[in-house]
Design an enzyme around this catalytic site. Structure first.
Site, PDB file in Angstrom:
ATOM      1  N   GLY A   1       1.800 -18.926 -16.459  1.00  0.00           N
ATOM      2  CA  GLY A   1       2.891 -19.333 -17.546  1.00  0.00           C
ATOM      3  C   GLY A   1       4.044 -17.673 -17.796  1.00  0.00           C
ATOM      4  O   GLY A   1       5.083 -17.751 -18.726  1.00  0.00           O
TER       5      GLY A   1
ATOM      6  N   SER B   1     -16.902  17.623   6.260  1.00  0.00           N
ATOM      7  CA  SER B   1     -16.053  16.563   4.993  1.00  0.00           C
ATOM      8  C   SER B   1     -15.071  16.255   4.250  1.00  0.00           C
ATOM      9  O   SER B   1     -14.916  17.230   4.241  1.00  0.00           O
ATOM     10  CB  SER B   1     -17.619  16.534   3.588  1.00  0.00           C
ATOM     11  OG  SER B   1     -17.114  15.759   2.361  1.00  0.00           O
TER      12      SER B   1
ATOM     13  N   CYS C   1     -15.449  12.999   1.158  1.00  0.00           N
ATOM     14  CA  CYS C   1     -16.147  13.308  -0.180  1.00  0.00           C
ATOM     15  C   CYS C   1     -14.999  13.034  -1.319  1.00  0.00           C
ATOM     16  O   CYS C   1     -15.680  13.527  -2.834  1.00  0.00           O
ATOM     17  CB  CYS C   1     -16.959  14.036  -0.870  1.00  0.00           C
ATOM     18  SG  CYS C   1     -16.362  15.452  -0.366  1.00  0.00           S
TER      19      CYS C   1
ATOM     20  N   ARG D   1       9.314 -27.175 -11.759  1.00  0.00           N
ATOM     21  CA  ARG D   1       8.527 -25.839 -11.595  1.00  0.00           C
ATOM     22  C   ARG D   1       8.408 -25.178 -10.774  1.00  0.00           C
ATOM     23  O   ARG D   1       8.872 -25.154 -10.064  1.00  0.00           O
ATOM     24  CB  ARG D   1       6.667 -26.653 -11.637  1.00  0.00           C
ATOM     25  CG  ARG D   1       6.417 -27.778 -12.500  1.00  0.00           C
ATOM     26  CD  ARG D   1       5.252 -28.421 -11.720  1.00  0.00           C
ATOM     27  NE  ARG D   1       4.985 -29.679 -12.887  1.00  0.00           N
ATOM     28  CZ  ARG D   1       4.054 -29.868 -14.279  1.00  0.00           C
ATOM     29  NH1 ARG D   1       3.965 -28.620 -14.746  1.00  0.00           N
ATOM     30  NH2 ARG D   1       3.967 -30.888 -14.284  1.00  0.00           N
TER      31      ARG D   1
ATOM     32  N   LYS E   1       2.084 -23.752  -5.256  1.00  0.00           N
ATOM     33  CA  LYS E   1       2.054 -24.885  -5.661  1.00  0.00           C
ATOM     34  C   LYS E   1       3.268 -26.227  -4.938  1.00  0.00           C
ATOM     35  O   LYS E   1       1.923 -27.302  -4.063  1.00  0.00           O
ATOM     36  CB  LYS E   1       2.826 -25.174  -6.840  1.00  0.00           C
ATOM     37  CG  LYS E   1       2.729 -26.130  -8.180  1.00  0.00           C
ATOM     38  CD  LYS E   1       3.444 -26.231  -8.529  1.00  0.00           C
ATOM     39  CE  LYS E   1       3.513 -25.515 -10.062  1.00  0.00           C
ATOM     40  NZ  LYS E   1       2.669 -26.398 -11.034  1.00  0.00           N
TER      41      LYS E   1
ATOM     42  N   ARG F   1      -5.011 -24.941  -6.595  1.00  0.00           N
ATOM     43  CA  ARG F   1      -5.055 -23.689  -5.908  1.00  0.00           C
ATOM     44  C   ARG F   1      -5.974 -23.320  -6.085  1.00  0.00           C
ATOM     45  O   ARG F   1      -7.284 -23.817  -7.153  1.00  0.00           O
ATOM     46  CB  ARG F   1      -4.152 -23.606  -6.393  1.00  0.00           C
ATOM     47  CG  ARG F   1      -4.647 -22.311  -8.176  1.00  0.00           C
ATOM     48  CD  ARG F   1      -3.565 -21.942  -9.202  1.00  0.00           C
ATOM     49  NE  ARG F   1      -3.686 -22.190 -10.486  1.00  0.00           N
ATOM     50  CZ  ARG F   1      -2.875 -22.056 -11.193  1.00  0.00           C
ATOM     51  NH1 ARG F   1      -1.642 -21.870 -11.097  1.00  0.00           N
ATOM     52  NH2 ARG F   1      -3.383 -22.105 -12.782  1.00  0.00           N
TER      53      ARG F   1
ATOM     54  N   MET G   1       6.695 -17.637 -15.639  1.00  0.00           N
ATOM     55  CA  MET G   1       7.970 -18.493 -14.943  1.00  0.00           C
ATOM     56  C   MET G   1       8.157 -19.410 -15.786  1.00  0.00           C
ATOM     57  O   MET G   1       7.456 -20.404 -16.309  1.00  0.00           O
ATOM     58  CB  MET G   1       8.640 -18.175 -13.978  1.00  0.00           C
ATOM     59  CG  MET G   1       8.205 -17.097 -13.387  1.00  0.00           C
ATOM     60  SD  MET G   1       8.733 -16.686 -11.827  1.00  0.00           S
ATOM     61  CE  MET G   1       6.926 -17.305 -11.029  1.00  0.00           C
TER      62      MET G   1
ATOM     63  N   HIS H   1      -3.943 -20.194 -22.334  1.00  0.00           N
ATOM     64  CA  HIS H   1      -3.152 -19.285 -22.344  1.00  0.00           C
ATOM     65  C   HIS H   1      -3.769 -17.602 -21.981  1.00  0.00           C
ATOM     66  O   HIS H   1      -4.368 -16.806 -21.194  1.00  0.00           O
ATOM     67  CB  HIS H   1      -2.034 -18.656 -22.732  1.00  0.00           C
ATOM     68  CG  HIS H   1      -1.181 -17.420 -21.943  1.00  0.00           C
ATOM     69  ND1 HIS H   1      -0.938 -16.167 -22.433  1.00  0.00           N
ATOM     70  CD2 HIS H   1      -0.379 -17.976 -20.980  1.00  0.00           C
ATOM     71  CE1 HIS H   1      -0.825 -15.534 -21.894  1.00  0.00           C
ATOM     72  NE2 HIS H   1       0.172 -16.192 -21.274  1.00  0.00           N
TER      73      HIS H   1
ATOM     74  N   TYR I   1     -19.689   8.286   6.980  1.00  0.00           N
ATOM     75  CA  TYR I   1     -19.666   7.976   5.910  1.00  0.00           C
ATOM     76  C   TYR I   1     -18.869   8.676   4.805  1.00  0.00           C
ATOM     77  O   TYR I   1     -17.617   9.449   4.674  1.00  0.00           O
ATOM     78  CB  TYR I   1     -21.394   8.836   5.101  1.00  0.00           C
ATOM     79  CG  TYR I   1     -20.883  10.359   5.187  1.00  0.00           C
ATOM     80  CD1 TYR I   1     -20.569  10.555   3.947  1.00  0.00           C
ATOM     81  CD2 TYR I   1     -21.462  11.237   5.089  1.00  0.00           C
ATOM     82  CE1 TYR I   1     -20.394  12.040   3.607  1.00  0.00           C
ATOM     83  CE2 TYR I   1     -21.193  12.587   6.071  1.00  0.00           C
ATOM     84  CZ  TYR I   1     -20.661  13.170   4.580  1.00  0.00           C
ATOM     85  OH  TYR I   1     -20.205  14.059   4.191  1.00  0.00           O
TER      86      TYR I   1
HETATM   87  C1  PEP Z   1     -11.642  17.322  -2.463  1.00  0.00           C
HETATM   88  O1  PEP Z   1     -11.314  18.299  -2.936  1.00  0.00           O
HETATM   89  O2  PEP Z   1     -11.425  16.011  -2.198  1.00  0.00           O
HETATM   90  C2  PEP Z   1     -13.601  17.492  -3.530  1.00  0.00           C
HETATM   91  C3  PEP Z   1     -14.879  16.958  -3.380  1.00  0.00           C
HETATM   92  O3  PEP Z   1     -14.062  19.133  -4.211  1.00  0.00           O
HETATM   93  P1  PEP Z   1     -13.684  18.796  -5.402  1.00  0.00           P
HETATM   94  O4  PEP Z   1     -12.715  18.048  -6.069  1.00  0.00           O
HETATM   95  O5  PEP Z   1     -14.629  19.306  -6.044  1.00  0.00           O
HETATM   96  O6  PEP Z   1     -12.606  20.265  -5.414  1.00  0.00           O
END
Ligand code: PEP
Ligand code: MG
Length: 889
Positions: free
Chosen positions: A106, A777, A844, A97, A27, A353, A108, A469, A864
């Site tokens: 709201g 992975s 993954c 304020r 503010k 803001r 404070m 609010h 990825y």
């Molecule tokens: C992991 O361990 O990150 C994974 C993707 O395999 P899971 O979750 O199936 O053990």
């Protein structure tokens, strides 16, 4: 320049600017910026957040020099306004304020009309010629100050006022005369004296320091603490205090007060949007006590309202206001949320803001602004919080479903929800903790209700506008909300509300649609959301800028199709065990596990193999031309076996396997910490026929798809590998099966063999694993548990206390531990590349859908991330943001 605690501002001149939010609070920094832009800002000064931090670090002591600086700035303010603080003839009144670095609506404290006392109230009367007005300000000040600074309950004031109203036979405040206000004020002061044992403070300086300390103190009130925790706002930021000369929106019918957004914060439409009240003071609009009017004629007509808009009732001021807010939007290059007051025809800007907005509005505004040339597509991408895309992916009401509308209010925060009616925040918290979906129904909400609002699936209020609010807080939390449903009469103490001649009780189920404002009886069918063009535009821009590919974790055809629809570029993890839990498959799997020897296992596997082949075929077909990473069987075998005696008896009966044998084998296979034991590739090494069968199924499926004219790209992934010997053996097994299938079918195709990196040893030995693994992975679920030595299944019990104590900043299973687990990943990346420069690298674990973890993956050069289908859009956006942020460094 030596450090100072106070920064002044007045139209045309300011010590601070918009970049100083950390020091001056949002503010204060924006008041300074607006002043520099020569916009009509009432003069004032800001006490820095550093002063507040000092106050907390030093036992509530004010920093040395603060008192002098405030005195000096007050003297300047008196000069600028040509008024005197405490001057009986010409009193300067101020607002005090809070204003933290991040907006905490709201949470404070605020005090208005400060500087009034028994003498200056006379001066205000003389100046304005309106004793009723002056006394109205004074009674508001006594109430607010006593409540906020002196801790007197506001109900005590309301009781006195109600008694007087009964005595006078009036219902609304504006019918109370000056004489009556005098009596009421006398009663107020007497009540304060009897409660506190001392008089209401008359010295304006005492009042000021009381208010400053109260604002500092409100940084640590319960609701502020809760809000900070919910929004990840650090406790050590502190709040600034803004002291500003008062302007009055309650000086008759050429005065007004209001709030506005330069674009609609709910839909993103580019029309000016907001509400105002004629002859009212500051907090009246947000408090939701009177229902405010529209700003523009168009908005009034769209709402079918009668009372005149600001554009119609105060046309000249409106024109100036419109130019002012356009200037602000162009200057900040973002939608502004402003507060303003008109004092006898003169406009004052009290706050600006960047506006909080729904995810739907955020998308539309970002895309529109980029198309208008106000911002670049990169900036548009950076403005969207990937996490809030989730809101857009939420279900909405099926338009074809039958519904009985029982009340209608304002569409305050989009999305639909069903749940049981509760009338108090406490009930909302209690029922939600017991796993119930609840809708919090209130006359209006106040900051004390915040925990209940958070616990509820959605919020309904009978009073208040779109900026009440309830509306503002629900929008920020992503909870659907309908506000101002005036046709509902709420009898919270009886646990019921009435609407359209019917009564609805605590615990009954209702549904609300925060996008239309409708409240309906019972639970209504929901459907998946329909994505707007803005969503597709943002996703298209995200794809232009991101470097990471986004794949999905999916094993069913339905999940794979959803993932493809959300823009996944292949499957990064198909957990084959998830394919085994169907009723008709589990029996064959159990037969395989319970077999006494390899021959028995092969017999059972022969039943499973065709089913797997069919599954893989479908996945390859859906993901035509895209990689599909298939992970061979991973979990410990006992997971497939019945656990309780009842289950064992049932399986024995249906499978024809004796209960004794079943019981014995279950005991043999069960482990106390199965997450670390005989699982993963250890199964494939000890029972190679299992993997052999899976490989047979998947290579045959791939050839089937190839023969059908498709383009399958299998990637075979071995789980929980720790040693190069395992990897070499599994890799050889994979190639052997491929060779046999290809020879038998007279066809070949390209495929990859790789491993998950889920164990610290795998990361440490990544250079050796890469001798045979063509890709890694990172299975960061297992890598997190094995690195910390904590279990994915039961660590919840102590993770929360750990987070509360600040030992973990976040749950490491949700957001990657970049320092520890991240160090292992970086090491594995480097070692993997040293052996095999073109090694393909992905992730993954669940972290693949977490924006902060995705930024890390970008930084360490993965190709990825793979996440659950619904998180694919979040991941695409987060990946683009990571790339843009890295390029701008
Ligand atoms: C992991 O361990 O990150 C994974 C993707 O395999 P899971 O979750 O199936 O053990
Ligand atoms: Mg794993």
């Amino acid at each position: 320049m030596s450090k100072h605690w106070v920064y002044a501002f007045k139209a045309g001149q300011a010590d601070g600017d918009a970049s100083m939010k950390a020091l001056l609070g949002g503010k204060g920094a924006n008041l300074a910026e607006m002043s520099s832009l020569n916009l009509p800002v009432p003069a004032g000064f800001t006490i820095t957040t550093e002063a507040c931090v000092h106050y907390y670090q030093n036992n509530s002591e004010l920093p040395a020099g603060l008192v002098d600086e405030v005195e000096t700035n007050l003297a300047h303010l008196e000069k600028t306004t040509a008024k005197g603080f405490g001057d009986v003839a010409n009193p300067l009144l101020v607002s005090v304020r809070s204003g933290a670095r991040a907006s905490m609506p709201g949470m404070m404290d605020t005090v208005l009309n400060l500087g009034l006392n028994d003498a200056t109230v006379e001066g205000l009367t003389a100046l304005t010629g309106d004793s009723r007005f002056a006394l109205d300000c004074y009674r508001r000040f006594i109430t607010m100050y006593s409540n906020v600074v002196l801790g007197v309950n506001h109900h005590s004031f309301e009781d006195i006022l109600d008694d007087h109203k009964d005595r006078l036979g009036v219902t609304i405040d504006t019918d109370i005369t000056a004489k009556d206000w005098e009596r009421i004020i006398a009663d107020y002061k007497a009540m304060v004296k009897s409660e506190l044992g001392r008089d209401f403070p008359q010295d304006p300086k005492d009042q000021l320091w009381g208010a400053i300390r109260a604002v500092f103190g409100s940084w640590m009130n319960d609701r502020a603490k809760f809000y900070r925790k919910m929004h990840d706002i650090p406790e050590d930021w502190g709040t600034a205090v803004n002291i500003q000369s008062m302007v009055f929106g309650n000086m008759g019918n050429t005065s007004a007060t209001g709030v506005a957004f330069t674009r609609n914060p709910s839909t993103g439409d580019s029309d000016l949007y907001g509400e105002f009240l004629l002859n009212a003071q500051g907090e009246d609009v947000v408090a939701g006590i009177r229902t405010p009017q529209a700003l523009t004629k168009k908005a009034r007509e769209d709402m079918g309202e009668r009372s005149l808009s600001m554009e119609e009732s105060l046309p000249e001021v409106f024109a100036q206001f419109k130019t002012t807010v356009d200037t602000l939007e162009n200057h900040y290059r973002d939608v502004q949320d402003v507060e303003f007051t008109v004092e006898q025809g003169k406009l004052y800007m009290l706050q600006t803001r960047n506006a909080k907005r729904t995810s739907k509005a955020a998308l539309k505004i970002a895309v529109d602004m980029a198309k208008e040339g106000l911002i670049t597509p990169q900036e548009a991408l950076m403005r969207i919080d990937p996490g809030t895309l989730d809101q857009l992916l939420h279900p909405m009401l099926d338009p074809k479903a039958d519904k009985t509308v029982i009340a209608k209010g304002l569409p305050a925060s989009p999305g639909a929800a069903s749940g049981k009616i509760v009338f108090t925040a406490e009930d909302a918290v209690r029922y939600a903790a017991a796993g119930e979906d609840v809708i919090l129904v209130r006359d209006e909400t106040s900051p004390e209700d915040i925990k209940g609002m958070y616990a509820a699936k959605a919020i309904v209020t009978a009073r208040g506008g779109m900026t009440s609010h309830a509306a503002v807080v629900a929008r920020g939390m992503g909870r659907p909300c309908v506000s101002g449903a005036g046709e509902m009469q709420i009898y919270a103490e009886r646990g019921e509300f009435a609407s359209r001649g019917q009564t609805y009780r605590h615990g009954e189920i209702i549904t609300l649609d925060g996008s239309t404002g409708e409240i309906m009886k019972g639970a209504i069918r929901m459907i998946e959301p329909d994505f707007s063009e803005d969503f597709h535009q943002i996703m298209a821009w995200a794809d232009d800028y991101k470097r990471l590919d986004i794949r999905a974790n999916a094993e069913t055809p339905a999940d794979a199709r959803t993932a493809l629809g959300f823009g996944a570029k292949g499957i990064g993890l198909c957990r084959t065990e998830h394919m085994f839990f169907d009723e008709d498959r589990i029996t064959a799997v159990r037969e395989m596990i319970l077999a006494d020897d390899e021959a028995g296992r092969r017999k059972a596997l022969a039943k499973i193999e065709p089913m797997q082949r069919k599954d893989f075929t479908e996945l390859f077909q859906i993901m035509d031309g895209l990689p599909v990473t298939i992970r061979l069987l991973d979990p410990p075998l006992h997971e497939f076996l019945p656990h309780t005696e009842e289950d064992i008896a049932h399986v024995a009966e249906t499978s024809g396997i004796g209960a004794d044998k079943l019981y014995k084998r279950t005991k043999e296979l069960s482990e106390t910490n199965p997450m670390l034991g005989w699982r993963g590739c250890r199964l494939g090494i000890t029972f190679p026929e299992i993997y052999e069968s899976q490989l047979n199924a998947l290579f045959n499926a791939a050839v089937d798809v190839l023969e059908g004219g498709g383009d399958p790209h299998p990637e075979i992934m071995h789980p929980l590998v720790a040693t190069q010997e395992e990897m070499a053996k599994l890799s050889a097994l994979t190639h052997d099966v491929a060779k046999i299938v290809f020879a038998a079918r007279g066809k070949t195709l390209a495929y990859k063999v790789g491993t998950m990196i889920e164990l610290p040893r795998a990361a440490l030995m990544a250079n050796r694993l890469a001798e045979t693994a063509e890709f890694f992975s990172f299975g960061t679920n297992d890598l997190t548990q094995t690195t910390f030595g904590i279990s994915r299944d039961d660590s919840g019990r102590f993770l929360n206390p750990y987070i509360e104590k600040g030992i973990f900043e976040k749950d490491p299973f949700v957001s990657l531990d970049q320092d520890g687990v991240g160090a292992l990943i970086e090491m594995a990346v480097a070692k993997g590349k040293a052996t095999r420069p073109d090694i393909k690298l992905g992730l993954c674990g669940e972290h693949g859908g977490d924006p902060a973890s995705i930024a890390f993956c970008h930084k360490v050069g993965l190709a990825y991330v793979s996440c659950s289908p619904y998180r694919v859009p979040v991941a695409r956006l987060a990946a683009a943001q990571a790339a843009i942020a890295a390029n701008s460094q």
